[in-house]
Each structure stands twice: as structure tokens, then as C-alpha cells.
Design a protein around this motif. Structure first.
Motif, PDB file in Angstrom:
ATOM      1  N   ARG A  72      46.111 -81.610 -13.276  1.00  0.00           N
ATOM      2  CA  ARG A  72      45.565 -80.468 -14.021  1.00  0.00           C
ATOM      3  C   ARG A  72      46.372 -79.186 -13.808  1.00  0.00           C
ATOM      4  N   ASN A  73      47.035 -79.059 -12.656  1.00  0.00           N
ATOM      5  CA  ASN A  73      47.820 -77.852 -12.375  1.00  0.00           C
ATOM      6  C   ASN A  73      49.316 -78.059 -12.592  1.00  0.00           C
ATOM      7  N   LYS A  74      49.659 -79.154 -13.222  1.00  0.00           N
ATOM      8  CA  LYS A  74      51.065 -79.524 -13.395  1.00  0.00           C
ATOM      9  C   LYS A  74      51.873 -78.435 -14.092  1.00  0.00           C
ATOM     10  N   PHE A  75      51.369 -77.947 -15.215  1.00  0.00           N
ATOM     11  CA  PHE A  75      52.137 -76.981 -15.993  1.00  0.00           C
ATOM     12  C   PHE A  75      52.037 -75.581 -15.411  1.00  0.00           C
ATOM     13  N   ARG A  76      50.920 -75.276 -14.754  1.00  0.00           N
ATOM     14  CA  ARG A  76      50.793 -73.961 -14.131  1.00  0.00           C
ATOM     15  C   ARG A  76      51.802 -73.795 -13.010  1.00  0.00           C
ATOM     16  N   LEU A  77      52.022 -74.850 -12.246  1.00  0.00           N
ATOM     17  CA  LEU A  77      52.948 -74.761 -11.124  1.00  0.00           C
ATOM     18  C   LEU A  77      54.398 -74.663 -11.582  1.00  0.00           C
ATOM     19  N   GLU A 150      44.756 -69.628 -12.068  1.00  0.00           N
ATOM     20  CA  GLU A 150      46.137 -69.153 -11.961  1.00  0.00           C
ATOM     21  C   GLU A 150      46.483 -68.668 -10.555  1.00  0.00           C
ATOM     22  N   PHE A 151      45.539 -67.976  -9.918  1.00  0.00           N
ATOM     23  CA  PHE A 151      45.839 -67.324  -8.644  1.00  0.00           C
ATOM     24  C   PHE A 151      45.095 -67.941  -7.456  1.00  0.00           C
ATOM     25  N   VAL A 152      44.437 -69.081  -7.673  1.00  0.00           N
ATOM     26  CA  VAL A 152      43.643 -69.723  -6.616  1.00  0.00           C
ATOM     27  C   VAL A 152      42.700 -68.678  -6.007  1.00  0.00           C
ATOM     28  N   ILE A 195      43.267 -60.584  -6.290  1.00  0.00           N
ATOM     29  CA  ILE A 195      44.332 -61.588  -6.364  1.00  0.00           C
ATOM     30  C   ILE A 195      45.206 -61.538  -5.110  1.00  0.00           C
ATOM     31  N   LYS A 196      45.507 -60.330  -4.656  1.00  0.00           N
ATOM     32  CA  LYS A 196      46.367 -60.179  -3.476  1.00  0.00           C
ATOM     33  C   LYS A 196      45.714 -60.768  -2.229  1.00  0.00           C
TER      34      LYS A 196
END
Length: 209
Positions: A72-77, A150-152, A195-196
């Protein structure tokens, strides 16, 4: 339909889905749907085999769903996000003290895709999504899901009704939102800080934003 034809058909289906669905959230939803469908059909296997003449349907749906979920995170990574147009343009309309690090660039890109950013308005850390950018509850829901992926980002005690009103036609959600009082600004700075730190702490973010 012969076994070989079924195998070819389902492999082709997987390749199409794998190529076309590149959004992590969408891949996850498709995966869960296919997994649930495969398990459900497994209990109705005799009927599926007789009516559709496809005894392998539950197995392949389950396997396709499992494959999509795992990747599921293939393209995001792998994705290399381009700079947001506001950051590339020579007349970008950002405040002088606005951060321009990769995290902020990616956040602006996401904000632009999900809710849109104004072309002729100065963007500041204090710019609020709900008051200044006109983001509504539905858009906010999609945005926060995207940020989470996107940012976990751990959303912690994030309460959407603190910042946004529910849809006017949804009586149940309006009841849940009752008593929240006046809405609080949800700023770009709050998202940036969350996010940070990879976590959402309402009191900390609202005090520092």
C-alpha cells in the motif's frame, strides 16, 4: 472458464490494479474490500463455483487484496515530489519567515492537492485552513487521512469537530459535534509542527502555533 484462463484473468486484474491505484489510502481501501470479499465468497464457494463457474474467485480476490495491502505504501515511498508551484515561481506569495524545508514543501503540495491554495494571498504559518482557506469538514477528513499516510503522523487527540462543522445533512455527526462551541483555527503551522514531531497534541500545537 478453465483454470488457466482464470489464472490469466486474475493476474491481469492484479497488474491493472497495481499500476492504476497509486494512492496509499485508495490501495488500502481496495485491499480491505477485496480481502473481505474473498473471505465472504469462501463461505459461499459451492454457489460461486456452480453459478459463475469460477471456483478460484475467492482465493484470487483474497490474494490480490493481500498483495495490495502489503504494497500500500509502495508508490509513496518511491515518489519524488516536485516543488510546489508557489515555491518554484519567482513571484511566490509566501511570508518572509515561511519555512522552505522539504517537509514544508511536501505539506504545501498536499494542501494544494487536497484543498487548494490561493494564488494572490500571502501564505503564513498562521494561515488557518478552516477560516482563511475555506476548508470544510469533508475536505479536512481527506486531508488528515493523507497526512497520516504521507508523514506517518499519529493523530493523537485530534478532534475534527474542534475545527470543522459536520455536514449539515448528517444528523448523527451534528449530534456528536454538539457542545464543541466556537471553532478554533487550524493553522498550517500546527500541521507543520505535528508533522515534525510525528504526533498531534492539541494543547501543545495550539499554544505554539
Amino acid at each position: 472458464m478453465t483454470i488457466c484462463v482464470q489464472i490469466v484473468a486474475f493476474v491481469a486484474l492484479y497488474l491493472v490494479l497495481n499500476h492504476q491505484i497509486t494512492t496509499p489510502i485508495l490501495r488500502k481501501r481496495f485491499a480491505i474490500t477485496l480481502l473481505a470479499t474473498g473471505v465472504t465468497l469462501a463461505f459461499l464457494l459451492p454457489y460461486v463455483a456452480v453459478i459463475l463457474k469460477m471456483p478460484l474467485l475467492p482465493v484470487f480476490l483474497f490474494l490480490i487484496g493481500l498483495a495490495l495491502f502489503i504494497t500500500r505504501n509502495k508508490f509513496r515511498l518511491k515518489r519524488d515530489l516536485p516543488l510546489h508551484p508557489l515555491l518554484r515561481a519567482p513571484t511566490m506569495n509566501l511570508a518572509p519567515d515561511f519555512p522552505e524545508d522539504p517537509v514544508m514543501q511536501q505539506l504545501l503540495q498536499l494542501l494544494h492537492e487536497e484543498i487548494g491554495l490561493p494564488k494572490h494571498k500571502t501564505i503564513r504559518l498562521q494561515t488557518s485552513l478552516n477560516f482563511d482557506l475555506g476548508c470544510d469538514g469533508s475536505e479536512a477528513k481527506q486531508l488528515m487521512e493523507a497526512l497520516e499516510q504521507e508523514f506517518v503522523l499519529d493523530l493523537g487527540d485530534y478532534d475534527t469537530y474542534r475545527y470543522f462543522n459536520p455536514p449539515v445533512f448528517d444528523v448523527f455527526l451534528k449530534r456528536r459535534a454538539k457542545g464543541r462551541g466556537n471553532k478554533v483555527p487550524l493553522t498550517i503551522g500546527m500541521l507543520y509542527l505535528a508533522i515534525k514531531t510525528h504526533s498531534w497534541d492539541t494543547q501543545t500545537l495550539e499554544n505554539l502555533s
